[in-house]
Motif scaffolding. Structure first.
Motif, mmCIF file in Angstrom:
data_model
loop_
_atom_site.group_PDB
_atom_site.id
_atom_site.type_symbol
_atom_site.label_atom_id
_atom_site.label_comp_id
_atom_site.label_asym_id
_atom_site.label_seq_id
_atom_site.Cartn_x
_atom_site.Cartn_y
_atom_site.Cartn_z
ATOM 1 N N ALA A 1 10.669 16.814 -1.936
ATOM 2 C CA ALA A 1 10.183 16.701 -0.499
ATOM 3 C C ALA A 1 9.688 15.101 -0.347
ATOM 4 C CB ALA A 1 9.190 17.687 -0.207
ATOM 5 N N LEU A 2 9.155 14.557 -1.488
ATOM 6 C CA LEU A 2 8.740 13.240 -1.542
ATOM 7 C C LEU A 2 9.787 12.350 -1.448
ATOM 8 C CD1 LEU A 2 6.330 11.409 -1.679
ATOM 9 C CD2 LEU A 2 6.506 11.304 -4.332
ATOM 10 N N ALA A 3 10.784 12.499 -2.126
ATOM 11 C CA ALA A 3 11.948 11.772 -2.099
ATOM 12 C C ALA A 3 12.549 11.596 -0.635
ATOM 13 C CB ALA A 3 13.052 12.049 -3.082
ATOM 14 N N LEU A 4 12.569 12.858 -0.062
ATOM 15 C CA LEU A 4 13.099 12.848 1.163
ATOM 16 C C LEU A 4 12.356 11.959 2.244
ATOM 17 C CD1 LEU A 4 15.364 14.054 3.116
ATOM 18 C CD2 LEU A 4 13.871 15.954 3.520
ATOM 19 N N LEU A 5 10.857 12.261 2.128
ATOM 20 C CA LEU A 5 10.173 11.444 3.118
ATOM 21 C C LEU A 5 10.297 9.859 2.710
ATOM 22 C CD1 LEU A 5 7.723 11.344 5.165
ATOM 23 C CD2 LEU A 5 6.300 11.431 3.523
ATOM 24 N N VAL A 6 10.435 9.495 1.519
ATOM 25 C CA VAL A 6 10.566 8.227 1.039
ATOM 26 C C VAL A 6 11.852 7.586 1.743
ATOM 27 C CG1 VAL A 6 11.120 6.342 -0.676
ATOM 28 C CG2 VAL A 6 9.029 8.129 -0.899
ATOM 29 N N LEU B 1 0.819 -1.191 0.179
ATOM 30 C CA LEU B 1 0.110 0.029 0.049
ATOM 31 C C LEU B 1 0.905 1.337 -0.201
ATOM 32 C CD1 LEU B 1 -3.210 0.673 0.175
ATOM 33 C CD2 LEU B 1 -2.816 0.850 2.680
ATOM 34 N N ALA B 2 1.857 1.164 0.665
ATOM 35 C CA ALA B 2 2.857 2.369 0.900
ATOM 36 C C ALA B 2 3.581 2.683 -0.563
ATOM 37 C CB ALA B 2 3.951 2.029 1.840
ATOM 38 N N VAL B 3 3.808 1.636 -1.239
ATOM 39 C CA VAL B 3 4.377 1.720 -2.489
ATOM 40 C C VAL B 3 3.588 2.459 -3.437
ATOM 41 C CG1 VAL B 3 5.540 0.709 -4.442
ATOM 42 C CG2 VAL B 3 6.189 0.052 -2.016
ATOM 43 N N LEU B 4 2.159 1.834 -3.254
ATOM 44 C CA LEU B 4 1.285 2.310 -4.262
ATOM 45 C C LEU B 4 1.125 3.878 -4.029
ATOM 46 C CD1 LEU B 4 -1.299 -0.418 -4.378
ATOM 47 C CD2 LEU B 4 0.175 0.135 -6.046
ATOM 48 N N VAL B 5 0.987 4.169 -2.882
ATOM 49 C CA VAL B 5 0.768 5.703 -2.203
ATOM 50 C C VAL B 5 1.609 6.427 -2.790
ATOM 51 C CG1 VAL B 5 0.401 7.293 -0.335
ATOM 52 C CG2 VAL B 5 -0.905 4.941 -0.489
ATOM 53 N N LEU C 1 9.414 15.672 8.696
ATOM 54 C CA LEU C 1 9.736 16.099 10.305
ATOM 55 C C LEU C 1 9.208 15.156 11.517
ATOM 56 C CD1 LEU C 1 9.172 20.123 9.953
ATOM 57 C CD2 LEU C 1 11.345 18.666 9.765
ATOM 58 N N ALA C 2 7.868 14.849 11.258
ATOM 59 C CA ALA C 2 7.250 13.989 12.202
ATOM 60 C C ALA C 2 8.090 12.615 12.056
ATOM 61 C CB ALA C 2 5.926 13.517 11.763
ATOM 62 N N GLN C 3 8.398 12.318 11.176
ATOM 63 C CA GLN C 3 9.215 10.868 10.931
ATOM 64 C C GLN C 3 10.560 10.801 11.333
ATOM 65 O OE1 GLN C 3 8.847 7.694 10.689
ATOM 66 N NE2 GLN C 3 8.294 7.241 8.590
ATOM 67 N N SER C 4 11.273 11.999 11.352
ATOM 68 C CA SER C 4 12.567 12.188 11.857
ATOM 69 C C SER C 4 12.393 12.274 13.200
ATOM 70 C CB SER C 4 13.334 13.504 11.309
ATOM 71 O OG SER C 4 13.135 13.512 10.070
ATOM 72 N N TRP C 5 11.380 12.992 13.931
ATOM 73 C CA TRP C 5 11.251 12.803 15.254
ATOM 74 C C TRP C 5 10.991 11.596 15.920
ATOM 75 C CZ3 TRP C 5 7.824 11.858 19.237
ATOM 76 C CH2 TRP C 5 7.995 12.684 20.348
ATOM 77 N N ASN C 6 10.229 10.626 15.075
ATOM 78 C CA ASN C 6 9.935 9.472 15.532
ATOM 79 C C ASN C 6 11.297 8.565 15.794
ATOM 80 O OD1 ASN C 6 8.399 7.141 15.837
ATOM 81 N ND2 ASN C 6 8.401 6.567 13.655
ATOM 82 N N ILE C 7 12.340 8.678 15.034
ATOM 83 C CA ILE C 7 13.714 8.074 14.992
ATOM 84 C C ILE C 7 14.055 8.000 16.578
ATOM 85 C CG2 ILE C 7 16.131 7.579 14.380
ATOM 86 C CD1 ILE C 7 15.184 8.781 11.637
ATOM 87 N N ALA D 1 2.700 19.479 3.416
ATOM 88 C CA ALA D 1 2.524 18.369 4.011
ATOM 89 C C ALA D 1 3.567 17.275 4.053
ATOM 90 C CB ALA D 1 1.298 17.742 3.514
ATOM 91 N N LEU D 2 4.303 17.047 2.773
ATOM 92 C CA LEU D 2 5.351 15.844 2.806
ATOM 93 C C LEU D 2 6.552 16.537 3.437
ATOM 94 C CD1 LEU D 2 5.250 15.601 -0.998
ATOM 95 C CD2 LEU D 2 4.881 13.859 0.619
#
Lengths: 316, 254
Positions: free
Chosen positions: A153-158, A9-13, A41-47, A35-36
């Motif tokens: 931004a999308l590439a960075l999030l991925v 699902l993530a790959v499709l999104v 930022l949220a994902q980095s904070w998650n680490i 948003a991306l």
């Protein structure tokens, strides 16, 4: 262990999102960039925050250093954007390592308070640096082309999410989670807690700074107040915790939903948006204190009762 | 002769404490205690509440630092070695107040031990899981492999503490009251488990209040009282020693 379908699902999104600049309008693309970047930022904070349980309010410092590193490199040294990003990231990572070694000795709320102080200190320092434009700020060269920033931004999030995916199933991630669950027990079992905490903070700083650099070039202007903004850090925490800290996709899904909710509220009721946004957060914390990922697992097990069980268990 | 009962005379010393003292703001918790552990020996450590047993274990494990004296492990002074490095050297412990990783499954809990234990642990996740599965089965938790640690009941939590420590591949295992709160049957199971662990070549220091278990397990027993070593030697003789009885039950009025 995660099943196969969230990955598919993530790959499709990701593929669909990559196509937005082609079939979406300007508003969608601009909303998408924000948003991306917020999701990154949220994902980095998650680490650090999600996996080791250390609540950092210092991530906006890394964001600010990323924006300023990129801005200074591009305006004063005429370096290309890519080099600027690297400069910002390196400065932020050095800061994370230098600051992390002493303050990651602090636990729980003490760590959070110490990081909170960093923001103000760093904003004050930058405001007094002529090379950083003091408190006036810096204007970056203009580049039109939202689509490029969107794809960046999308590439960075991925990449950031793939890193978290690796963490979640690696020896490294086991150390981080063991520290979160019981740091003393982890130490007695051979986990070098300092090493793992500091590297997690540095990794978190890396992605945060690059997001800052992309935002700086896109918005073409940086100033201390917006670069070192504590409320941005608060948003990282809210988005990550709302989605599910310590999970791979929770922070991304959480921040997408909250960004969308905020956007809708802002366009529908403008001034009262913040109020209603606050209400959404309060409801989320009351009903799903462990985030959306836990909500999905809990709802599958016990349906609607899950929501009310949370209230009972947390004595609200 | 009693001092070395059941211990092969040529056994190598694995750990030694030389006059170690721990003070907490004037309160002496452990007072100039010296002892040594021979390889593959089981030393029982007993004493009334507050005698300093857990403090002693914390000093060996590294979470507390002695104010005086030296701790030696395999001939090296380890006073200033941090807990995680001691784990790499081969020292593992269980906690009296159990410390499972509540958000992890039983398998993951134990895998942490395999991943980071002796010599820095196993680098491959697959291998670590394999080691973890072995020890989980060994400690009798095989049916609960994928259960969450906080879903386990008392006795199973004790087994989990065991499995976590064993997966580290320790040379020396410190057990802090692993039998507290267990019923007779469970205590017997635990005694058998500890015997099986010793048979694998591990040296053990066992803190226990269950005297029956100490008697059947220990090669030697050491008694702490107010932080001082008041007796040491053959279990039967030590447990009959009037000073030991007095420490536990108080002086008989005459």
């Amino acid at each position: 262990m995660m099943g196969r379908w969230p990955l598919v699902l993530a790959v499709l999104v990701a593929i669909v999102l990559a196509g937005v600049p082609w079939f979406g309008n300007d508003v969608a693309v601009q909303f998408g960039i924000n948003a991306l970047l917020l999701a990154t930022l949220a994902q980095s904070w998650n680490i650090l925050g999600g996996f080791t349980g250390y609540v950092s309010f210092g991530n906006s410092v890394f964001y600010g250093l990323g924006t300023y590193g990129t801005a200074v490199a591009m305006t004063h040294f005429n370096l290309p954007f890519g080099v600027g990003l690297v400069v910002g990231a390196v400065v932020a990572m050095l800061c994370a390592a230098l600051v992390g070694i002493p303050i990651l000795r602090l636990r729980g709320p003490y760590f959070a308070i110490a990081t909170l102080g960093l923001n103000g200190a760093m904003a004050a320092i930058v405001s007094n640096l002529p090379i950083a434009g003091s408190n006036i700020g810096l204007v970056l060269p203009l580049m039109r082309g939202d689509a490029i920033f969107y794809e960046l931004a999308l590439a960075l999030l991925v990449v950031c999410t793939l890193t978290v995916l690796w963490i979640s199933s690696s020896r490294y991630g086991m150390a981080l989670v063991a520290i979160r669950e019981d740091e003393d027990a982890a130490g007695s079992m051979g986990v070098n807690a300092t090493l793992y905490k500091v590297t997690a903070l540095v990794l978190s700083a890396l992605f945060t700074a690059i997001a800052g650099g992309i935002h700086a070039y896109w918005s073409t202007f940086v100033d201390p107040a917006s670069a070192f903004d504590t409320t941005l850090n608060v948003r990282m925490v809210i988005m990550c915790v709302f989605g599910g800290p310590g999970t791979v996709f929770g922070p991304v899904v959480g921040s997408f939903i909250l960004s969308a909710v905020y956007e809708v509220l802002a366009s529908e009721i403008s001034t009262a948006a913040v109020l209603f946004f606050g209400l959404v957060i309060v409801l989320a914390v009351v009903f799903t204190p462990k985030g959306l990922t836990d909500l999905m697992a809990g709802a599958r097990r016990s349906g609607w009762r899950y929501l009310f069980r949370n209230i009972r268990e947390n004595r609200l | 002769m009693n001092e070395v009962a059941n211990v092969a005379p040529q056994a190598k010393t694995i750990m030694e404490a030389r006059g170690i003292t721990k003070r907490f703001q004037g309160l002496v918790s452990v007072d100039k205690v010296s002892f040594s552990l021979a390889e593959n020996e089981i030393l029982g450590l007993i004493g009334p509440n507050g005698a300093g047993k857990t403090t002693l274990v914390n000093m060996i494990g590294g979470t507390l630092k002695p104010n005086e004296g030296d701790l030696l492990f395999e001939g090296e002074r380890i006073n200033d070695v941090s807990p995680y490095r001691r784990a790499h050297l081969g020292i593992a412990r269980t906690f009296q107040i159990m410390k499972p990783f509540p958000g992890m499954s039983v398998l993951e809990n134990v895998a942490v031990g395999a991943l980071f234990g002796r010599d820095g642990g196993e680098k491959s996740m697959a291998k670590a899981r394999e080691i973890a599965r072995e020890w989980i089965t060994f400690t009798g938790l095989g049916q609960r492999m994928d259960a969450h640690a906080d879903a386990l009941g008392g006795p199973d939590r004790k087994r989990l503490e065991f499995a976590k420590a064993l997966a580290m591949g320790p040379k020396l295992l410190l057990l802090d009251e692993v039998m507290a709160g267990l019923n007779h049957v469970e205590v017997d199971e635990m005694v058998e488990l500890i015997k099986k662990i010793r048979a694998r070549g591990v040296t053990l220091l066992v803190i226990e209040h269950v005297i029956k278990a100490i008697r059947s397990l220990s090669d030697r027993v050491m008694v702490l009282h107010h932080g001082e070593r008041i007796a040491e030697g053959d279990p039967a003789l030590v447990l009959a020693d009037p000073r030991v009885v007095e420490a536990y039950l108080g002086k008989r009025r005459t």
